[in-house]
Design an enzyme around this catalytic site. Sequence first.
Site, short mmCIF file in Angstrom:
data_model
loop_
_atom_site.label_atom_id
_atom_site.label_comp_id
_atom_site.label_asym_id
_atom_site.label_seq_id
_atom_site.Cartn_x
_atom_site.Cartn_y
_atom_site.Cartn_z
N ASP A 26 0.81 -1.23 0.00
CA ASP A 26 0.00 0.00 0.00
C ASP A 26 0.84 1.27 0.00
O ASP A 26 0.42 2.30 0.52
CB ASP A 26 -0.96 0.04 1.22
CG ASP A 26 -1.76 -1.22 1.35
OD1 ASP A 26 -2.26 -1.69 0.32
OD2 ASP A 26 -1.89 -1.75 2.47
N LYS A 52 2.28 2.32 -5.03
CA LYS A 52 3.01 1.86 -6.22
C LYS A 52 2.20 2.10 -7.49
O LYS A 52 2.75 2.48 -8.51
CB LYS A 52 3.29 0.35 -6.13
CG LYS A 52 4.22 -0.05 -5.01
CD LYS A 52 4.40 -1.54 -4.96
CE LYS A 52 3.17 -2.31 -4.53
NZ LYS A 52 2.75 -2.12 -3.14
N GLY A 85 -4.22 -4.37 -4.51
CA GLY A 85 -5.23 -3.40 -4.91
C GLY A 85 -4.59 -2.07 -5.21
O GLY A 85 -3.82 -1.57 -4.40
N HIS A 86 -4.85 -1.53 -6.38
CA HIS A 86 -4.32 -0.20 -6.71
C HIS A 86 -5.48 0.74 -6.94
O HIS A 86 -6.46 0.35 -7.58
CB HIS A 86 -3.56 -0.19 -8.04
CG HIS A 86 -2.49 -1.20 -8.14
ND1 HIS A 86 -1.56 -1.39 -7.18
CD2 HIS A 86 -2.18 -2.05 -9.14
CE1 HIS A 86 -0.74 -2.33 -7.57
NE2 HIS A 86 -1.10 -2.75 -8.75
N GLN A 122 2.06 -6.05 -3.15
CA GLN A 122 2.40 -6.08 -1.72
C GLN A 122 3.72 -5.33 -1.48
O GLN A 122 3.98 -4.36 -2.17
CB GLN A 122 2.46 -7.52 -1.18
CG GLN A 122 1.11 -8.22 -1.14
CD GLN A 122 0.72 -8.84 -2.46
OE1 GLN A 122 1.51 -9.50 -3.11
NE2 GLN A 122 -0.50 -8.62 -2.89
P1 IMP Z 1 -2.60 -12.74 1.81
O1 IMP Z 1 -1.64 -12.19 0.82
O2 IMP Z 1 -4.04 -12.47 1.47
O3 IMP Z 1 -2.34 -14.19 2.11
O4 IMP Z 1 -2.35 -11.98 3.21
C1 IMP Z 1 -1.15 -12.12 3.92
C2 IMP Z 1 -0.73 -10.78 4.55
O5 IMP Z 1 -0.38 -9.89 3.52
C3 IMP Z 1 -1.82 -10.11 5.36
O6 IMP Z 1 -1.22 -9.42 6.45
C4 IMP Z 1 -2.41 -9.12 4.39
O7 IMP Z 1 -3.02 -8.03 5.03
C5 IMP Z 1 -1.15 -8.69 3.64
N1 IMP Z 1 -1.42 -8.21 2.28
C6 IMP Z 1 -1.71 -8.95 1.19
N2 IMP Z 1 -1.85 -8.16 0.12
C7 IMP Z 1 -1.65 -6.91 0.53
C8 IMP Z 1 -1.63 -5.64 -0.14
O8 IMP Z 1 -1.82 -5.52 -1.36
N3 IMP Z 1 -1.37 -4.56 0.64
C9 IMP Z 1 -1.11 -4.66 1.97
N4 IMP Z 1 -1.09 -5.81 2.63
C10 IMP Z 1 -1.36 -6.94 1.91
#
Ligand code: IMP
Length: 427
Positions: free
Chosen positions: A13, A16, A40-41, A222
Site C-alpha cells: 500500500d 506503487k 489493490g491499486h 504487496q
Molecule cells: P494474503 O496475501 O491475502 O495471504 O495476506 C497475507 C498478509 O499480507 C496479510 O497481512 C495481508 O493483510 C497482507 N497483504 C496482502 N496483500 C496486501 C496488499 O496488497 N497490501 C497490503 N497488505 C497486503
Amino acid sequence: MPATVIVGAQWGDEGKGKIVDLLAQHSDAVCRYQGGPNAGHTIVAEGETYKFHHVPSGILWGKICVLGAGCVVDPEVLVGELDGLESRGVSSEPVRISGNAHVVMPWHVALDRASERRLGELQIGTTRRGIGPAYADKAARLGIRVQDLLDPKILRQKIEVALGERNLWLERVYGARPLELETVAGRCEGFAARLRPYVADTSLLVHNALREGQTVLFEGAQGTLLDLDHGTYPFVTSSNPIAGAAATGVGIGPNRIDAVLGVTKAYVTRVGAGPFPTEIEGPDQARMRELGAEYGTTTGRERRCGWLDLVALRYAVRLNGITSLALTKLDVLSAFAELPVCTRYRLPDGSETVDFPARQSDFHHARPVYEALPGWLEPLEGVEEPSGLPRAARAYVELVERELEVEVSLIGTGAGRTEVLSHRAPV
Ligand code: IMP
C-alpha cells in the site's frame, strides 16, 4: 531505463500503482510478477477513480500489461476487471496473461477463510482471497494453471485430482462443505472462453521487447516486509514481492534488470496482524488514517499507521537493490507539528542497531529510537517543484536520503495523478 522494477519498500500500500501509472506513460509494457487479487491499486485519472486487483495500472495508458507466471489469477476477479474497463471505454486488448500463472480456485478461497477462522487470535489477517492456498497448491504440484483452463478435458482431470485432496481438508479438517466437480468445472469453462484471447507466451514477449530496446516496468504487488522469505514471517504473503522475483516471475534473466525504484510512504502503514515497531499509540494514529485515507483497497480494513521506519527501509534498500526511492503521501504529514523518524531499534539486550534484526524475536521486541523532526504545518497543494516545498519538508526528504544513501527521485504530494514532484531523475 529499459527495465525498471517498481517495488513496495514497506508492508504494501505504498502507492506503487500511482507511480507505475506515472512512469507507464513513457514505457512500452508493464508486468506484474507475483501476487494476485490480494493486491489493490487505486488510480485517480482525470477525475475518475479506478481500482484494480489484477490488471497493471499501465492499462489506462493503453500499454501492454502482462500478468506473469509468478502471479496467481482469480478468473472471476480478472474477468470483472476486463469487463469493467471495457464498460468505461478503456480497451482491455493490451492485457497478456501467462499460461503458466496459477489459478485461484474456489477451494483456495474456502480454505483461506476456514484456516483464518480456525487460527482465531493467531490468524495472519489475510485478505481471504485464497492466496496462500493457491501458492501452496502450486508448490505441492496440485495447482491449476491458466493454460489448463483452455483445455476442458485436462481441466476436468486436474480439478478432480485437486478436489480429491482439498475437499478432504475442507470437510475433515475444517468441517466445511465440499465443492462439487461439475459446478467448479462449469464455472471455469465459462471464464476460459473470456480469457482465451489474452493468454500469451509472456516470457518471450518481454524478452523480445527488451531486445528491441523497449522500456518495460515490472510492478511488484504487496511489499518487501510481506515477502515470504525475507519479510516478517509468518505475517507475510505467500509470494516474493522483492525485486529479484521480477526475473523469475516474468521469466527473464536477472541481468536484464537495469534499475529498482523502491516506493515508500513518508510514514508507514500495515494491514493484518504482526509486529510493527513504529505503530503510533494514541490519537495521532486515527488522525493519520483519516488524513491518508488509510483503508484497504481490497478488504476495506483499517490500516495500522506509524511513523517512518528507516531501519526497515534500509533493509528494503538492501534486499531489493533499490537504486532510487519514490516517497509518497508527504502531504499527509502536513498536519503534524512534530515528526518522529525511527533511525535505530533498541533490542531487548539494550543494544542499538540500524540494521533490521535477523532474529524474529529481536524484531518482535525491538523498540524504535526516534529522531524528532519539526513539521511544516502547511498544505503542499500547488507545490510544483521540490524547491517549492517548505524547508522542513525538504529536511525530511534529505534525512531519508542521508540515512539510506539512496536518492529520492519522486515525491508524492497529493492523490491526483499529477501531484508527484520529480526530485531527481530515477536511477
Ligand atoms: P494474503 O496475501 O491475502 O495471504 O495476506 C497475507 C498478509 O499480507 C496479510 O497481512 C495481508 O493483510 C497482507 N497483504 C496482502 N496483500 C496486501 C496488499 O496488497 N497490501 C497490503 N497488505 C497486503
